[in-house]
Scaffold this motif. Structure first.
Motif, PDB file in Angstrom:
ATOM      1  N   VAL A  66     -12.331  34.079 -54.469  1.00  0.00           N
ATOM      2  CA  VAL A  66     -11.402  33.002 -56.095  1.00  0.00           C
ATOM      3  C   VAL A  66     -11.204  32.706 -55.715  1.00  0.00           C
ATOM      4  O   VAL A  66      -9.858  32.451 -54.787  1.00  0.00           O
ATOM      5  CB  VAL A  66     -11.192  35.144 -56.482  1.00  0.00           C
ATOM      6  CG1 VAL A  66     -10.373  35.017 -57.507  1.00  0.00           C
ATOM      7  CG2 VAL A  66     -12.398  36.108 -56.397  1.00  0.00           C
ATOM      8  N   TRP A  80      -9.972  32.659 -63.922  1.00  0.00           N
ATOM      9  CA  TRP A  80     -10.851  33.232 -62.161  1.00  0.00           C
ATOM     10  C   TRP A  80     -12.220  32.423 -62.394  1.00  0.00           C
ATOM     11  O   TRP A  80     -13.010  33.293 -62.725  1.00  0.00           O
ATOM     12  CB  TRP A  80      -9.779  34.267 -61.485  1.00  0.00           C
ATOM     13  CG  TRP A  80      -8.698  34.573 -62.130  1.00  0.00           C
ATOM     14  CD1 TRP A  80      -8.412  35.368 -62.923  1.00  0.00           C
ATOM     15  CD2 TRP A  80      -7.776  33.915 -61.045  1.00  0.00           C
ATOM     16  NE1 TRP A  80      -6.819  34.944 -62.347  1.00  0.00           N
ATOM     17  CE2 TRP A  80      -6.207  34.555 -61.460  1.00  0.00           C
ATOM     18  CE3 TRP A  80      -7.545  33.222 -59.750  1.00  0.00           C
ATOM     19  CZ2 TRP A  80      -4.711  33.935 -60.580  1.00  0.00           C
ATOM     20  CZ3 TRP A  80      -7.118  32.291 -58.988  1.00  0.00           C
ATOM     21  CH2 TRP A  80      -5.511  33.671 -59.626  1.00  0.00           C
ATOM     22  N   ARG A  81     -12.699  32.608 -60.891  1.00  0.00           N
ATOM     23  CA  ARG A  81     -14.142  32.468 -60.753  1.00  0.00           C
ATOM     24  C   ARG A  81     -14.157  32.568 -59.158  1.00  0.00           C
ATOM     25  O   ARG A  81     -13.798  31.303 -58.501  1.00  0.00           O
ATOM     26  CB  ARG A  81     -14.341  30.628 -61.221  1.00  0.00           C
ATOM     27  CG  ARG A  81     -13.885  30.642 -62.440  1.00  0.00           C
ATOM     28  CD  ARG A  81     -14.878  28.826 -63.003  1.00  0.00           C
ATOM     29  NE  ARG A  81     -16.335  29.082 -63.063  1.00  0.00           N
ATOM     30  CZ  ARG A  81     -16.553  27.298 -63.356  1.00  0.00           C
ATOM     31  NH1 ARG A  81     -15.686  26.870 -63.789  1.00  0.00           N
ATOM     32  NH2 ARG A  81     -18.171  27.684 -63.506  1.00  0.00           N
ATOM     33  N   LEU A  82     -15.467  32.460 -59.152  1.00  0.00           N
ATOM     34  CA  LEU A  82     -16.291  33.356 -57.235  1.00  0.00           C
ATOM     35  C   LEU A  82     -16.514  31.487 -56.543  1.00  0.00           C
ATOM     36  O   LEU A  82     -16.849  30.798 -57.600  1.00  0.00           O
ATOM     37  CB  LEU A  82     -16.894  33.605 -57.560  1.00  0.00           C
ATOM     38  CG  LEU A  82     -17.502  34.653 -55.912  1.00  0.00           C
ATOM     39  CD1 LEU A  82     -16.507  34.630 -55.830  1.00  0.00           C
ATOM     40  CD2 LEU A  82     -18.528  34.857 -55.608  1.00  0.00           C
ATOM     41  N   TRP A 103     -18.113  26.170 -58.197  1.00  0.00           N
ATOM     42  CA  TRP A 103     -18.232  27.783 -58.495  1.00  0.00           C
ATOM     43  C   TRP A 103     -19.552  28.105 -59.677  1.00  0.00           C
ATOM     44  O   TRP A 103     -20.840  27.719 -59.683  1.00  0.00           O
ATOM     45  CB  TRP A 103     -18.104  27.022 -60.163  1.00  0.00           C
ATOM     46  CG  TRP A 103     -16.725  26.370 -60.093  1.00  0.00           C
ATOM     47  CD1 TRP A 103     -16.335  25.147 -60.668  1.00  0.00           C
ATOM     48  CD2 TRP A 103     -15.493  26.702 -59.538  1.00  0.00           C
ATOM     49  NE1 TRP A 103     -15.614  24.232 -60.737  1.00  0.00           N
ATOM     50  CE2 TRP A 103     -14.586  25.854 -60.023  1.00  0.00           C
ATOM     51  CE3 TRP A 103     -15.143  27.682 -59.196  1.00  0.00           C
ATOM     52  CZ2 TRP A 103     -13.483  25.637 -59.784  1.00  0.00           C
ATOM     53  CZ3 TRP A 103     -13.116  27.809 -58.998  1.00  0.00           C
ATOM     54  CH2 TRP A 103     -12.528  26.645 -58.736  1.00  0.00           C
ATOM     55  N   SER A 105     -19.592  31.777 -59.998  1.00  0.00           N
ATOM     56  CA  SER A 105     -20.285  32.549 -61.592  1.00  0.00           C
ATOM     57  C   SER A 105     -18.401  32.165 -62.908  1.00  0.00           C
ATOM     58  O   SER A 105     -18.386  31.066 -62.450  1.00  0.00           O
ATOM     59  CB  SER A 105     -18.477  34.095 -61.073  1.00  0.00           C
ATOM     60  OG  SER A 105     -17.239  33.375 -61.082  1.00  0.00           O
ATOM     61  N   VAL A 108     -13.357  34.168 -65.984  1.00  0.00           N
ATOM     62  CA  VAL A 108     -12.941  35.136 -66.388  1.00  0.00           C
ATOM     63  C   VAL A 108     -11.641  35.194 -66.632  1.00  0.00           C
ATOM     64  O   VAL A 108     -10.965  34.786 -65.829  1.00  0.00           O
ATOM     65  CB  VAL A 108     -12.901  36.331 -65.601  1.00  0.00           C
ATOM     66  CG1 VAL A 108     -12.355  38.013 -66.204  1.00  0.00           C
ATOM     67  CG2 VAL A 108     -14.348  36.330 -65.260  1.00  0.00           C
ATOM     68  N   ARG A 120     -12.404  40.018 -57.731  1.00  0.00           N
ATOM     69  CA  ARG A 120     -13.913  39.521 -57.076  1.00  0.00           C
ATOM     70  C   ARG A 120     -14.697  40.231 -57.076  1.00  0.00           C
ATOM     71  O   ARG A 120     -16.031  39.539 -56.945  1.00  0.00           O
ATOM     72  CB  ARG A 120     -12.722  39.815 -55.508  1.00  0.00           C
ATOM     73  CG  ARG A 120     -14.735  38.964 -54.589  1.00  0.00           C
ATOM     74  CD  ARG A 120     -13.516  39.270 -53.022  1.00  0.00           C
ATOM     75  NE  ARG A 120     -14.707  38.733 -52.071  1.00  0.00           N
ATOM     76  CZ  ARG A 120     -14.859  37.903 -50.980  1.00  0.00           C
ATOM     77  NH1 ARG A 120     -13.087  38.605 -50.521  1.00  0.00           N
ATOM     78  NH2 ARG A 120     -15.731  37.417 -50.194  1.00  0.00           N
ATOM     79  N   LEU A 123     -16.648  39.218 -60.300  1.00  0.00           N
ATOM     80  CA  LEU A 123     -17.226  38.244 -60.453  1.00  0.00           C
ATOM     81  C   LEU A 123     -18.012  38.067 -59.287  1.00  0.00           C
ATOM     82  O   LEU A 123     -19.453  37.501 -59.629  1.00  0.00           O
ATOM     83  CB  LEU A 123     -15.520  37.391 -59.169  1.00  0.00           C
ATOM     84  CG  LEU A 123     -14.752  36.619 -60.612  1.00  0.00           C
ATOM     85  CD1 LEU A 123     -13.800  35.557 -60.200  1.00  0.00           C
ATOM     86  CD2 LEU A 123     -15.482  36.269 -62.046  1.00  0.00           C
ATOM     87  N   CYS A 124     -18.563  38.126 -58.583  1.00  0.00           N
ATOM     88  CA  CYS A 124     -19.482  38.772 -57.569  1.00  0.00           C
ATOM     89  C   CYS A 124     -20.726  39.104 -58.241  1.00  0.00           C
ATOM     90  O   CYS A 124     -21.886  39.055 -58.099  1.00  0.00           O
ATOM     91  CB  CYS A 124     -18.563  39.642 -56.479  1.00  0.00           C
ATOM     92  SG  CYS A 124     -18.261  38.616 -55.065  1.00  0.00           S
ATOM     93  N   SER A 126     -21.067  38.877 -61.830  1.00  0.00           N
ATOM     94  CA  SER A 126     -21.545  37.863 -62.573  1.00  0.00           C
ATOM     95  C   SER A 126     -22.430  37.127 -61.813  1.00  0.00           C
ATOM     96  O   SER A 126     -23.165  36.901 -62.250  1.00  0.00           O
ATOM     97  CB  SER A 126     -20.513  37.342 -63.210  1.00  0.00           C
ATOM     98  OG  SER A 126     -20.140  36.260 -64.040  1.00  0.00           O
TER      99      SER A 126
END
Length: 140
Positions: A66, A80-82, A103, A105, A108, A120, A123-124, A126
């Motif tokens: 993240v 926040w993004r994965l 990136w 995901s 968020v 996390r 995001l996973c 997503s």
């Protein structure tokens, strides 16, 4: 001598009878890319992170986690993004179409101090939904 061989055969046959029948094979699940090519096999149902690692072909020193996307944050709310960062290959950076993190995901929003494990996981999930939407399949 033949009596001992007969006794030995008897012991072997008893042991074979006591062994449980072969356990049913667990179904293997195959991750297929949008073109139908197999990418990975799983003997158990894979986690979201395992699916992402297989789909993006992560190698030993690659990193997935993240990160804050500063381009989309506003005020105290961070986006926040994965992200996926590829490791250097023998001292040279891997060739990539874009510099920086990849990136995986959508962003968020969340305040600093948000519990990272929950973030996390979300995001996973997503990122895996995005895989399914683009044609990836888990067959089996």
């Amino acid at each position: 001598m033949s009596a001992r061989l007969a006794q030995f055969d008897t012991l072997l046959s008893r042991r074979r009878a006591k062994l449980p029948a072969a356990a049913p094979q667990s179904a293997t699940r195959i991750l297929r890319d949008p073109w139908g090519e197999p990418v990975a096999e799983f003997t158990q149902f894979p986690s979201d992170l395992a699916l992402l690692k297989a789909a993006y072909r992560l190698q030993g020193d690659d990193w997935i986690g993240v990160l804050a996307d500063e381009a989309q944050g506003r005020g105290l709310h961070a986006a926040w993004r994965l992200a996926l960062l590829r490791a250097d290959l023998h001292g040279r950076p891997r060739l990539s179409a874009q510099a920086g993190p990849q990136w995986l995901s959508a962003a968020v929003e969340g305040r600093p101090g948000v519990r990272p494990s929950g973030l996390r996981q979300a995001l996973c999930a997503s990122a895996v939904r995005h895989l399914w939407a683009t044609g990836w399949k888990l067959v089996g």
